[in-house]
Design a protein around this motif. Structure first.
Motif, PDB file in Angstrom:
ATOM      1  N   VAL A   7       0.682  -1.267  -0.101  1.00  0.00           N
ATOM      2  CA  VAL A   7       0.027  -0.087  -0.062  1.00  0.00           C
ATOM      3  C   VAL A   7       1.008   1.283   0.148  1.00  0.00           C
ATOM      4  O   VAL A   7       0.559   2.173  -0.858  1.00  0.00           O
ATOM      5  CB  VAL A   7      -0.990   0.057   1.164  1.00  0.00           C
ATOM      6  N   ARG A   8       2.153   1.338   0.759  1.00  0.00           N
ATOM      7  CA  ARG A   8       2.935   2.615   0.948  1.00  0.00           C
ATOM      8  C   ARG A   8       3.414   2.684  -0.425  1.00  0.00           C
ATOM      9  O   ARG A   8       3.533   4.045  -0.963  1.00  0.00           O
ATOM     10  CB  ARG A   8       3.848   2.056   1.875  1.00  0.00           C
ATOM     11  N   TYR A   9       4.031   1.670  -0.968  1.00  0.00           N
ATOM     12  CA  TYR A   9       4.561   1.802  -2.603  1.00  0.00           C
ATOM     13  C   TYR A   9       3.692   2.562  -3.536  1.00  0.00           C
ATOM     14  O   TYR A   9       3.884   3.482  -3.937  1.00  0.00           O
ATOM     15  CB  TYR A   9       5.057   0.690  -3.152  1.00  0.00           C
ATOM     16  N   LEU A  10       2.381   1.831  -3.391  1.00  0.00           N
ATOM     17  CA  LEU A  10       1.368   2.185  -4.495  1.00  0.00           C
ATOM     18  C   LEU A  10       0.840   3.753  -3.943  1.00  0.00           C
ATOM     19  O   LEU A  10       0.605   4.410  -5.106  1.00  0.00           O
ATOM     20  CB  LEU A  10       0.259   1.224  -4.376  1.00  0.00           C
ATOM     21  N   ALA A  94      -4.046  -4.691  -1.925  1.00  0.00           N
ATOM     22  CA  ALA A  94      -3.282  -3.386  -1.714  1.00  0.00           C
ATOM     23  C   ALA A  94      -3.658  -2.415  -2.697  1.00  0.00           C
ATOM     24  O   ALA A  94      -3.495  -1.058  -2.531  1.00  0.00           O
ATOM     25  CB  ALA A  94      -1.666  -3.790  -2.070  1.00  0.00           C
ATOM     26  N   VAL A  95      -4.091  -2.621  -3.887  1.00  0.00           N
ATOM     27  CA  VAL A  95      -4.488  -1.871  -4.986  1.00  0.00           C
ATOM     28  C   VAL A  95      -5.508  -0.961  -4.378  1.00  0.00           C
ATOM     29  O   VAL A  95      -5.636   0.156  -4.689  1.00  0.00           O
ATOM     30  CB  VAL A  95      -4.984  -2.462  -6.182  1.00  0.00           C
ATOM     31  N   ILE A  96      -6.712  -1.661  -3.977  1.00  0.00           N
ATOM     32  CA  ILE A  96      -7.941  -1.007  -3.725  1.00  0.00           C
ATOM     33  C   ILE A  96      -7.563   0.173  -2.545  1.00  0.00           C
ATOM     34  O   ILE A  96      -8.174   1.348  -2.329  1.00  0.00           O
ATOM     35  CB  ILE A  96      -9.274  -1.672  -3.514  1.00  0.00           C
ATOM     36  N   LEU A  97      -6.833  -0.880  -1.605  1.00  0.00           N
ATOM     37  CA  LEU A  97      -6.541   0.192  -0.448  1.00  0.00           C
ATOM     38  C   LEU A  97      -5.807   1.208  -0.579  1.00  0.00           C
ATOM     39  O   LEU A  97      -5.931   2.417  -0.096  1.00  0.00           O
ATOM     40  CB  LEU A  97      -5.808  -0.727   0.740  1.00  0.00           C
ATOM     41  N   ALA A 152     -13.980   1.824  -9.571  1.00  0.00           N
ATOM     42  CA  ALA A 152     -13.384   0.553 -10.086  1.00  0.00           C
ATOM     43  C   ALA A 152     -14.547  -0.223 -10.884  1.00  0.00           C
ATOM     44  O   ALA A 152     -14.263  -0.534 -11.802  1.00  0.00           O
ATOM     45  CB  ALA A 152     -13.053  -0.150  -8.935  1.00  0.00           C
ATOM     46  N   ILE A 153     -15.818  -0.156 -10.371  1.00  0.00           N
ATOM     47  CA  ILE A 153     -16.713  -0.557 -11.149  1.00  0.00           C
ATOM     48  C   ILE A 153     -17.109   0.152 -12.628  1.00  0.00           C
ATOM     49  O   ILE A 153     -17.096  -0.565 -13.439  1.00  0.00           O
ATOM     50  CB  ILE A 153     -18.073  -0.608 -10.364  1.00  0.00           C
ATOM     51  N   PHE A 215     -12.808  -4.275   0.303  1.00  0.00           N
ATOM     52  CA  PHE A 215     -11.667  -5.120   0.529  1.00  0.00           C
ATOM     53  C   PHE A 215     -11.905  -6.508   0.055  1.00  0.00           C
ATOM     54  O   PHE A 215     -11.259  -7.091  -0.551  1.00  0.00           O
ATOM     55  CB  PHE A 215     -11.376  -5.059   2.209  1.00  0.00           C
ATOM     56  N   ILE A 216     -13.405  -6.758   0.536  1.00  0.00           N
ATOM     57  CA  ILE A 216     -13.730  -8.227  -0.045  1.00  0.00           C
ATOM     58  C   ILE A 216     -14.102  -8.269  -1.425  1.00  0.00           C
ATOM     59  O   ILE A 216     -13.842  -9.329  -2.371  1.00  0.00           O
ATOM     60  CB  ILE A 216     -14.999  -8.805   0.736  1.00  0.00           C
ATOM     61  N   LEU A 217     -14.960  -7.326  -2.021  1.00  0.00           N
ATOM     62  CA  LEU A 217     -15.288  -7.427  -3.386  1.00  0.00           C
ATOM     63  C   LEU A 217     -14.265  -7.060  -4.486  1.00  0.00           C
ATOM     64  O   LEU A 217     -14.491  -7.573  -5.631  1.00  0.00           O
ATOM     65  CB  LEU A 217     -16.640  -6.454  -3.599  1.00  0.00           C
ATOM     66  N   PHE A 218     -13.490  -6.184  -4.172  1.00  0.00           N
ATOM     67  CA  PHE A 218     -12.625  -5.747  -5.194  1.00  0.00           C
ATOM     68  C   PHE A 218     -11.786  -6.827  -6.011  1.00  0.00           C
ATOM     69  O   PHE A 218     -11.585  -6.701  -7.311  1.00  0.00           O
ATOM     70  CB  PHE A 218     -11.511  -4.559  -4.717  1.00  0.00           C
TER      71      PHE A 218
END
Lengths: 224, 358
Positions: A7-10, A94-97, A152-153, A215-218
């Motif tokens: 997450v930090r890198y992204l 990590a992407v969505i967070l 995202a959707i 977190f669950i759906l992405f």
């Protein structure tokens, strides 16, 4: 790499991208300022006092439209191939967070700008700044969490502005209604946190639930 | 699930239940009630001749009903009751002159009829008085026994009147809609877990029929609201919840329409379906508790189960719930079969050579 590191890198990457295209951030800031200016000139025809309810509604609607415009580009500013590359390197969570964290920061910045311009141009009915800041903070977080997922959707469906709006408006309504109610409390100078604790907990729970849901759906969404 | 949908018995059962609910809901009359009483004002010591107009009664001269005036502990019987028509009568009261009413006091008019049961009009007559009480609180024995109408009938309620029958249509339509949305939600989860295209068709068609029922629920609700609240649409959290639900699922269909690739459409719409359903449930179950609603069971209004949904309404109401839900699932199963056939046809068009070989 663990999740926090990813997450930090992204997030760092998002910040770098934003820094390299400064006009995008400037553009959205200008969007806020010009929206408020349109409101100001439209309302100032008769020099009448702006009612608290009107201020409240205009403030949150302005923020809503700003948020939709600012966050809509989350998943489309980089091309498909680059996104594919991130997906091979990082976990989808990590992407969505990272998007949610970055958009939360962006929303807080935009909220501060909007609040400042509103206060300067239209005055401010706020009586309890402590409560109002917490409400605005949690509201900005809620907007960014929900709209990150919706963008995202919408990105999967070509990401036109109409789709982003019609997908997000009905689901953002509970959030907006709670925020309007909370802001009304913050307009009263004698209000204390004890008066709004129930609503604040509801708002916090809603924010937490949005993070959990995304977190669950992405992970199901990005796999192409 | 699909096996159950292919079976036939539950379709007959739901049609039977729905027919029973439709016929019984319209067939049985409303209980007797009092529509108007005049004069509405009287003073103590007066000989009061009350003209009473009633609803759904059949007064006959050989079966004169008992008429009472009642205000808490004060209780008077009519000295003479004259029947003018099946729905009109005159009751004469000799009101005592020392009642201890300081100012005014509202009285209910109660009618005890052998056929229509006991029925009353709340605060129908206002008595004015200033004399101190001499201890007399009633002019006859308190022989009032509340008994129900002799024949099957629905409760007579002020404001609602005949529209109480809408309980059998408006509420079950919403029940059926919610159950279909739950079905759509479950199918979306099942699709994400299995990637089975069948669940995607399920989710879509369940949401479609739910919206059909939602639209009917809104129309029946607006008719009802126009009659009882005086306006078809008010700023009521439940109404807003209904509107948001419609908007959410209409957006769901627009999203489906804007995606062309089948797998992607199934996946993206399943994600949005789950996301939207959970937020919708929060909207309709949590938010109304934060503000008042005109609906029964909210904002201090009694819930239907407290007194309106009494035992005369209950069987018809439940029959309607089962009937409407069953019909909803039947429409859904027909639409699923239609979509699957279309898909099959599309596959044959896409692969003409393979279909010719096999």
């Amino acid at each position: 790499m663990n999740l926090a590191q990813e997450v930090r890198y992204l997030v760092a990457k998002e910040l770098l991208l934003e820094w390299r295209q400064k006009y995008a951030l400037g553009g959205i800031a200008l969007y806020v300022v010009s929206t408020v200016f349109v409101i100001y000139t439209s309302l100032n025809q008769g020099n009448e006092e702006l009612a608290k309810t009107t201020w409240n509604v205009l403030f949150w609607i302005t923020l809503l439209f700003t948020a939709v415009n600012a966050i809509a580009k989350s998943f489309t500013q980089e091309n498909r191939e680059r996104n594919l590359y991130y997906y091979t390197l990082m976990s989808p969570q990590a992407v969505i967070l990272s998007k949610m964290v970055y958009n939360a920061g962006l929303m807080i910045l935009l909220t501060v700008i909007a609040l400042a311009v509103f206060t300067v141009m239209l005055g401010s009915p706020v009586g309890q700044w402590a409560i109002f800041s917490v409400v605005v903070l949690l509201g900005g977080l809620g907007f960014s969490f929900l709209l990150s997922m919706i963008s995202a959707i919408a990105a999967k469906a070509g990401n036109n502005a109409t789709l982003m709006a019609i997908l997000s408006f009905p689901v953002i309504l509970p959030l907006i209604l709670i925020l309007l109610k909370l802001s009304r409390f913050a307009f009263v100078a004698e209000a204390s946190f004890a008066d709004v604790s129930g609503l604040l907990v509801t708002l916090l729970a809603l924010d937490a639930m949005l993070v959990a849901l995304s977190f669950i759906l992405f992970p199901y969404l990005w796999r192409d | 699930m699909l096996n159950l949908l292919r079976k036939r018995w539950w379709k007959f059962v739901s049609v039977a239940f729905l027919l029973v609910a439709l016929v019984a809901g319209m067939y049985f009359p409303l209980s007797s009630g009092i529509t108007a009483v005049g004069p509405e004002k009287a003073t103590e010591g007066q000989t009061l001749s009350l003209a009473i107009t009633t609803y759904n009664t059949n007064f006959e001269n050989n079966k004169v009903p008992k008429v009472y005036l009642r205000g808490n502990e004060l209780f008077f019987c009519a000295n003479a009751v004259t029947i003018l028509s099946p729905v009109n009568l005159t009751a004469v009261f000799n009101i005592p002159d020392s009642l201890g009413i300081n100012g005014t006091k509202p009285f209910n008019v109660v009618i005890d009829d052998a056929v229509g049961g006991t029925f009353f009009l709340r605060s129908a007559v206002v008595l004015a008085g200033s004399n101190p009480s001499n201890g007399a609180t009633h002019t006859c024995a308190k022989d009032l026994e509340i008994h129900a109408s002799a024949n099957m009938s629905y409760p007579y309620r002020e404001i609602l009147y005949e529209s109480i029958r809408n309980l059998f249509y408006h509420v079950p339509l919403w029940f059926a809609m919610l159950l279909l949305l739950v079905c759509s939600f479950g199918s979306s989860i099942a699709y994400l877990n299995s990637n089975n295209m069948l669940y995607d068709v399920f989710a879509k068609e369940a949401a479609f029929v739910a919206m059909l029922f939602g639209a009917l629920g809104i129309v029946t609700g607006m008719t009802w609201a126009n009659f009882t609240w005086g306006t078809p649409w008010t700023n009521d959290p439940k109404l807003n919840g209904a509107a948001v639900g419609m908007l959410t699922y209409l957006a769901y269909f627009v999203l489906r329409g804007s995606l062309t690739q089948r797998d992607q459409r199934a996946k993206v719409s399943a994600v949005y379906g789950i996301f939207a359903f959970i937020i919708y449930i929060i909207f309709i179950f949590v938010l109304p508790r934060l503000s008042d609603s005109l609906h029964p069971g909210n904002g201090g209004n009694p819930a239907f189960s407290n007194y309106d949904l009494d035992n005369r309404l209950r069987p018809v109401f439940y029959a309607a719930v089962i009937g409407f839900t069953g019909i909803g699932y039947w429409i859904m199963s027909l639409r699923i079969r239609y979509t699957l056939l279309l898909d099959k046809q599309q596959e044959q068009i896409d692969t003409p050579y393979e279909s010719m070989v096999s």
